[in-house]
Write a protein that holds these residues in place. Structure first.
Motif, PDB file in Angstrom:
ATOM      1  N   GLN A 106       0.842  -1.183   0.000  1.00 33.70           N
ATOM      2  CA  GLN A 106       0.000   0.000   0.000  1.00 33.70           C
ATOM      3  C   GLN A 106       0.883   1.241   0.000  1.00 33.70           C
ATOM      4  OE1 GLN A 106      -2.515  -0.905   3.570  1.00 33.70           O
ATOM      5  NE2 GLN A 106      -4.195  -0.429   2.168  1.00 33.70           N
ATOM      6  N   ALA A 107       0.362   2.311  -0.583  1.00 40.19           N
ATOM      7  CA  ALA A 107       0.987   3.635  -0.498  1.00 40.19           C
ATOM      8  C   ALA A 107       0.255   4.365   0.618  1.00 40.19           C
ATOM      9  CB  ALA A 107       0.853   4.373  -1.815  1.00 40.19           C
ATOM     10  N   VAL A 108       0.898   4.475   1.763  1.00 32.34           N
ATOM     11  CA  VAL A 108       0.254   5.028   2.959  1.00 32.34           C
ATOM     12  C   VAL A 108       0.800   6.433   3.225  1.00 32.34           C
ATOM     13  CG1 VAL A 108      -0.159   4.686   5.430  1.00 32.34           C
ATOM     14  CG2 VAL A 108       0.035   2.691   3.908  1.00 32.34           C
ATOM     15  N   PRO A 109      -0.084   7.431   3.335  1.00 31.52           N
ATOM     16  CA  PRO A 109       0.395   8.778   3.693  1.00 31.52           C
ATOM     17  C   PRO A 109       1.141   8.737   5.028  1.00 31.52           C
ATOM     18  CG  PRO A 109      -1.912   8.839   3.022  1.00 31.52           C
ATOM     19  CD  PRO A 109      -1.533   7.391   3.146  1.00 31.52           C
ATOM     20  N   GLU A 110       2.248   9.438   5.095  1.00 32.74           N
ATOM     21  CA  GLU A 110       3.105   9.397   6.290  1.00 32.74           C
ATOM     22  C   GLU A 110       2.337   9.715   7.563  1.00 32.74           C
ATOM     23  OE1 GLU A 110       6.193   8.259   8.315  1.00 32.74           O
ATOM     24  OE2 GLU A 110       6.172   8.147   6.132  1.00 32.74           O
ATOM     25  N   ASP A 111       1.434  10.687   7.506  1.00 32.14           N
ATOM     26  CA  ASP A 111       0.704  11.071   8.712  1.00 32.14           C
ATOM     27  C   ASP A 111      -0.311  10.019   9.161  1.00 32.14           C
ATOM     28  OD1 ASP A 111      -0.948  11.608   6.502  1.00 32.14           O
ATOM     29  OD2 ASP A 111      -1.956  13.272   7.520  1.00 32.14           O
ATOM     30  N   ARG A 112      -0.566   9.015   8.340  1.00 33.80           N
ATOM     31  CA  ARG A 112      -1.495   7.942   8.695  1.00 33.80           C
ATOM     32  C   ARG A 112      -0.788   6.604   8.891  1.00 33.80           C
ATOM     33  NH1 ARG A 112      -5.955   6.751   4.845  1.00 33.80           N
ATOM     34  NH2 ARG A 112      -6.569   5.471   6.612  1.00 33.80           N
ATOM     35  N   PHE A 113       0.540   6.589   8.750  1.00 33.99           N
ATOM     36  CA  PHE A 113       1.254   5.306   8.706  1.00 33.99           C
ATOM     37  C   PHE A 113       0.993   4.451   9.945  1.00 33.99           C
ATOM     38  CE2 PHE A 113       4.541   2.174   8.442  1.00 33.99           C
ATOM     39  CZ  PHE A 113       4.606   1.905   7.078  1.00 33.99           C
ATOM     40  N   GLU A 114       1.140   5.012  11.123  1.00 34.36           N
ATOM     41  CA  GLU A 114       0.951   4.223  12.345  1.00 34.36           C
ATOM     42  C   GLU A 114      -0.478   3.703  12.463  1.00 34.36           C
ATOM     43  OE1 GLU A 114       2.541   5.647  16.045  1.00 34.36           O
ATOM     44  OE2 GLU A 114       4.199   6.638  15.010  1.00 34.36           O
ATOM     45  N   ALA A 115      -1.453   4.541  12.153  1.00 32.28           N
ATOM     46  CA  ALA A 115      -2.856   4.130  12.253  1.00 32.28           C
ATOM     47  C   ALA A 115      -3.168   3.027  11.241  1.00 32.28           C
ATOM     48  CB  ALA A 115      -3.774   5.321  12.034  1.00 32.28           C
ATOM     49  N   VAL A 116      -2.669   3.170  10.010  1.00 32.95           N
ATOM     50  CA  VAL A 116      -2.910   2.146   8.986  1.00 32.95           C
ATOM     51  C   VAL A 116      -2.196   0.847   9.355  1.00 32.95           C
ATOM     52  CG1 VAL A 116      -2.550   1.542   6.549  1.00 32.95           C
ATOM     53  CG2 VAL A 116      -3.396   3.821   7.165  1.00 32.95           C
ATOM     54  N   THR A 117      -1.000   0.956   9.908  1.00 31.78           N
ATOM     55  CA  THR A 117      -0.283  -0.243  10.360  1.00 31.78           C
ATOM     56  C   THR A 117      -1.118  -1.018  11.374  1.00 31.78           C
ATOM     57  OG1 THR A 117       1.876   0.777   9.983  1.00 31.78           O
ATOM     58  CG2 THR A 117       1.813  -1.096  11.498  1.00 31.78           C
ATOM     59  N   ALA A 118      -1.695  -0.321  12.327  1.00 29.81           N
ATOM     60  CA  ALA A 118      -2.524  -0.987  13.341  1.00 29.81           C
ATOM     61  C   ALA A 118      -3.742  -1.640  12.700  1.00 29.81           C
ATOM     62  CB  ALA A 118      -2.949   0.024  14.410  1.00 29.81           C
ATOM     63  N   LEU A 119      -4.360  -0.964  11.749  1.00 27.16           N
ATOM     64  CA  LEU A 119      -5.528  -1.535  11.072  1.00 27.16           C
ATOM     65  C   LEU A 119      -5.147  -2.792  10.298  1.00 27.16           C
ATOM     66  CD1 LEU A 119      -7.187   1.733   9.695  1.00 27.16           C
ATOM     67  CD2 LEU A 119      -8.129   0.224  11.467  1.00 27.16           C
ATOM     68  N   VAL A 120      -4.072  -2.713   9.525  1.00 27.44           N
ATOM     69  CA  VAL A 120      -3.634  -3.847   8.708  1.00 27.44           C
ATOM     70  C   VAL A 120      -3.223  -5.019   9.602  1.00 27.44           C
ATOM     71  CG1 VAL A 120      -1.847  -4.648   7.096  1.00 27.44           C
ATOM     72  CG2 VAL A 120      -3.011  -2.456   6.705  1.00 27.44           C
ATOM     73  N   ASN A 121      -2.435  -4.734  10.632  1.00 28.79           N
ATOM     74  CA  ASN A 121      -1.952  -5.807  11.507  1.00 28.79           C
ATOM     75  C   ASN A 121      -3.052  -6.456  12.327  1.00 28.79           C
ATOM     76  OD1 ASN A 121       0.617  -5.448  10.543  1.00 28.79           O
ATOM     77  ND2 ASN A 121       1.363  -4.358  12.336  1.00 28.79           N
ATOM     78  N   ALA A 122      -4.220  -5.824  12.424  1.00 24.85           N
ATOM     79  CA  ALA A 122      -5.343  -6.413  13.154  1.00 24.85           C
ATOM     80  C   ALA A 122      -5.967  -7.588  12.399  1.00 24.85           C
ATOM     81  CB  ALA A 122      -6.401  -5.353  13.445  1.00 24.85           C
ATOM     82  N   PHE A 123      -5.682  -7.707  11.121  1.00 23.46           N
ATOM     83  CA  PHE A 123      -6.214  -8.816  10.340  1.00 23.46           C
ATOM     84  C   PHE A 123      -5.389 -10.072  10.605  1.00 23.46           C
ATOM     85  CE2 PHE A 123      -7.973  -5.235   8.138  1.00 23.46           C
ATOM     86  CZ  PHE A 123      -9.203  -5.689   7.650  1.00 23.46           C
ATOM     87  N   PRO A 124      -6.025 -11.166  11.014  1.00 24.26           N
ATOM     88  CA  PRO A 124      -5.261 -12.389  11.296  1.00 24.26           C
ATOM     89  C   PRO A 124      -4.582 -12.961  10.057  1.00 24.26           C
ATOM     90  CG  PRO A 124      -7.636 -12.814  11.417  1.00 24.26           C
ATOM     91  CD  PRO A 124      -7.456 -11.326  11.250  1.00 24.26           C
ATOM     92  N   GLU A 125      -5.013 -12.571   8.879  1.00 25.78           N
ATOM     93  CA  GLU A 125      -4.402 -13.071   7.644  1.00 25.78           C
ATOM     94  C   GLU A 125      -3.074 -12.388   7.326  1.00 25.78           C
ATOM     95  OE1 GLU A 125      -8.906 -13.311   7.328  1.00 25.78           O
ATOM     96  OE2 GLU A 125      -7.478 -11.738   7.869  1.00 25.78           O
TER      97      GLU A 125
END
Length: 154
Positions: A78-97
C-alpha cells in the motif's frame, strides 16, 4: 542516526545454523537441539530469546507451503500517507491473515504478506483491508518459489 548492529558470537551462529535444517519432532525438541550443540536447554532458550529481542531474528517458527494445504500466500503493498502510517499499520496488523508487515522507503511504503486458508480468501481480505484503511491494496502473487539456505560461519 545509525542503527547499531547486534553482536552475535560463534554460539549464536551455531544455534541459527542448527535450527535452519530441521527441528526435532520429539517431546523435548529444545533439549535435543541443545545437546547437539553441547549446551543446556536453558542456555538455548535464553539465546533464542535474546536473538529475537535484539532483532537478529525477527521470527522463529515453522514455514509451511500453504498452497499444499489448500491455501494461498500473496505479497501485498500500500501507499500510505506518512501522517497515517501508524494508524494504517494498526488496522492492517489487526487482520489475522497478515503474516508480516514491513515499512519501506518507496512510494509503496507498506508491504505485508497475506495468508489465507483458501485461494479465494485473498480477494476477500484485500477488499476488507481496503475498506478498513480507505487505501488500495496492490497484490503481487507468487509466480515461482525460491528456497534460500543461509549458513553462518561459526
Amino acid at each position: 542516526m545509525s542503527a547499531v548492529a547486534p553482536v552475535m558470537d560463534a554460539l549464536d551462529r551455531r544455534i541459527i545454523n542448527a535450527l535452519q535444517g530441521g527441528f526435532p519432532l520429539s517431546d523435548t525438541p529444545y533439549q535435543d537441539v541443545a545437546e547437539g550443540l553441547g549446551i543446556d536447554e536453558a542456555t538455548l532458550l535464553a539465546r533464542l530469546q535474546r536473538l529475537l529481542d535484539t532483532g537478529v531474528l525477527t521470527r522463529f517458527g515453522p514455514m509451511f507451503q500453504i498452497e499444499r494445504l489448500g491455501g494461498r500466500f500473496v505479497l501485498a503493498a500500500q501507499a500510505v500517507p506518512e501522517d497515517r502510517f501508524e494508524a494504517v499499520t494498526a488496522l492492517v496488523n489487526a487482520f489475522p491473515e497478515v503474516a508480516h508487515n514491513y515499512r519501506r522507503t518507496h512510494r509503496l511504503n507498506m508491504w505485508f504478506v497475506l495468508a489465507t486458508e483458501t485461494p479465494e480468501g485473498i480477494d476477500d481480505v484485500i477488499r476488507r483491508i481496503e475498506m478498513a484503511t480507505g487505501l488500495p491494496v496492490f497484490a503481487f502473487p507468487k509466480r515461482r518459489e525460491f528456497f534460500v539456505d543461509m549458513r553462518l560461519q561459526a
